[in-house]
Motif scaffolding. Structure first.
Motif, PDB file in Angstrom:
ATOM      1  N   ARG A   1     -13.001  11.315 -32.625  1.00  0.00           N
ATOM      2  CA  ARG A   1     -11.998  10.619 -31.815  1.00  0.00           C
ATOM      3  C   ARG A   1     -12.318   9.130 -31.796  1.00  0.00           C
ATOM      4  NH1 ARG A   1     -13.625  15.408 -29.994  1.00  0.00           N
ATOM      5  NH2 ARG A   1     -12.061  16.961 -29.391  1.00  0.00           N
TER       6      ARG A   1
ATOM      7  N   ASP B   1     -16.754   9.313 -27.486  1.00  0.00           N
ATOM      8  CA  ASP B   1     -15.858  10.094 -26.638  1.00  0.00           C
ATOM      9  C   ASP B   1     -16.599  11.276 -26.028  1.00  0.00           C
ATOM     10  OD1 ASP B   1     -13.736  12.333 -26.115  1.00  0.00           O
ATOM     11  OD2 ASP B   1     -12.559  10.500 -26.344  1.00  0.00           O
TER      12      ASP B   1
ATOM     13  N   SER C   1      -6.870   5.622 -24.192  1.00  0.00           N
ATOM     14  CA  SER C   1      -5.555   6.120 -23.783  1.00  0.00           C
ATOM     15  C   SER C   1      -5.698   7.331 -22.867  1.00  0.00           C
ATOM     16  CB  SER C   1      -4.721   6.496 -25.015  1.00  0.00           C
ATOM     17  OG  SER C   1      -4.444   5.364 -25.809  1.00  0.00           O
ATOM     18  N   ASP C   2      -6.581   8.252 -23.238  1.00  0.00           N
ATOM     19  CA  ASP C   2      -6.762   9.457 -22.433  1.00  0.00           C
ATOM     20  C   ASP C   2      -7.453   9.144 -21.105  1.00  0.00           C
ATOM     21  OD1 ASP C   2      -5.557  10.798 -24.485  1.00  0.00           O
ATOM     22  OD2 ASP C   2      -7.386  11.729 -25.255  1.00  0.00           O
TER      23      ASP C   2
ATOM     24  N   ARG D   1      -8.000   6.452 -28.802  1.00  0.00           N
ATOM     25  CA  ARG D   1      -7.667   7.714 -28.136  1.00  0.00           C
ATOM     26  C   ARG D   1      -8.468   7.875 -26.855  1.00  0.00           C
ATOM     27  NH1 ARG D   1      -8.158  13.857 -30.619  1.00  0.00           N
ATOM     28  NH2 ARG D   1      -7.718  14.940 -28.654  1.00  0.00           N
TER      29      ARG D   1
END
Length: 340
Positions: A316, A233, A323-324, A320
């Protein structure tokens, strides 16, 4: 350029940079924006250095400069004028461009920067962002170690390795306080459309619109999804940069440190999961690249050194990140629509 990324200071604290000036080359790019957001949350006085620096910026927060064309003397002058404690190089080009251009942006510019910083009146620390692609493809089931072999595939990867070697050599011969973070395959909010998962995210947002207006079920053509990659991430990467910027000199000076998730995730799994998260109708058509490019099939980093030297770990998960990424792609689409 998009809106600045949000950074939650409650997630992790880096008070050592409070009030310190930090220059960030490439601070308006995908990774650079997140690094700048994290630095500001830590109280740093951030100066973005980029050819795309905001036109309305002041000398205290942005400097228009193209690292690829800046001379060594210009870089020395820049550091002299701003007296940063840390310089972070998040500049570079991964997508498109001729081999000569990739070399100029990703390697030759870094060589000049690594030579210029030790010449400053108060030499700052350099945190240079390298790439997992410097390793090339790995043996299935194994992880890349920082002192292991490097077999870059293609002009981009070769240029990134040359830059890493330039930083380490400048530490040895010029007294540079420098470290290299080798970054995995970065994903998260704001990932560029030219990247694989960025392409999928934006295509899914557009597919949802078409389904609502016309019932159309679009197709997206991608190269065969056979690889397994170490996805990390972008916000975890920003935290690793902060950790490297404030770590004791003996821990990081002259070191290459892997920053990834430490797992090899099937690319097909990531793409299919994002499709499921979006709920959008989209068919994937896999077709071999017309350029005949051969991408690494297996990449996984050993991230033990990052834990030992930086007290860093990724926090993360891919769910996640995807999705972000989708949510930011939706916001980006809404902004473009509103502007039309």
């Amino acid at each position: 350029m998009g809106t600045p990324p949000r950074y939650d200071p409650s997630e992790q604290s880096f008070s050592d940079l409070s009030g310190e000036r930090v220059l960030v080359f490439g601070g308006t790019g995908f990774l650079g924006r997140h690094v700048c957001a994290a630095l500001r949350s830590a109280g740093a006085r951030v100066v973005t250095v980029s050819r795309n620096a905001p036109a309305g910026g002041t000398p205290d927060d942005s400097v228009p400069m193209d690292l690829a064309s800046a001379t060594e003397a210009e870089l020395v002058r820049l550091v002299h004028d701003h007296a940063p404690r840390v310089v972070i190089n998040a500049a570079g080009r991964a997508h498109g461009g001729e081999p000569s251009e990739l070399l100029a942006v990703n390697a030759e510019a870094v060589e000049r920067l690594a030579h210029a910083l030790p010449a400053a009146p108060e030499p700052p620390r350099l945190v240079h962002l390298g790439s997992i692609h410097e390793y090339g493809t790995g043996e299935v089931g194994t992880g890349f170690l920082e002192d292991g072999p490097t077999r870059p595939v293609g002009a981009y990867a070769a240029a990134k390795l040359r830059a890493t070697l330039a930083v380490i050599e400048a530490v040895r011969t010029r007294g540079l306080d420098g470290t290299v973070l080798r970054i995995g395959n970065v994903v998260g909010p704001g990932a560029p459309r030219q990247s694989l998962l960025g392409t999928v995210a934006h295509s899914l947002v557009e597919a949802a619109e078409r389904a609502r207006t016309s019932g159309e079920r679009p197709r997206l053509r991608l190269t065969p999804l056979r690889a397994q990659r170490d996805f990390v991430d972008v916000r975890d990467v920003a935290e690793a940069v902060l950790a490297a910027a404030t770590a004791p000199l003996a821990s990081v000076r002259g070191r290459v440190v892997n920053v990834g998730c430490g797992r090899a995730i099937p690319v097909r799994q990531a793409v299919e999961r994002m499709i499921a998260l979006s709920g959008a109708p989209l068919d994937i058509v896999e077709r071999a690249s017309e350029t005949g490019r051969s991408d690494p099939r297996w990449q996984r980093m050993d991230i033990g050194a990052a834990g030992e030297l930086l007290s860093w770990r990724p926090r993360r998960d891919l769910e996640r990140s995807l999705s972000d990424l989708l949510e930011e792609a939706r916001r980006s689409r809404a902004r473009r629509t509103a502007a039309e």
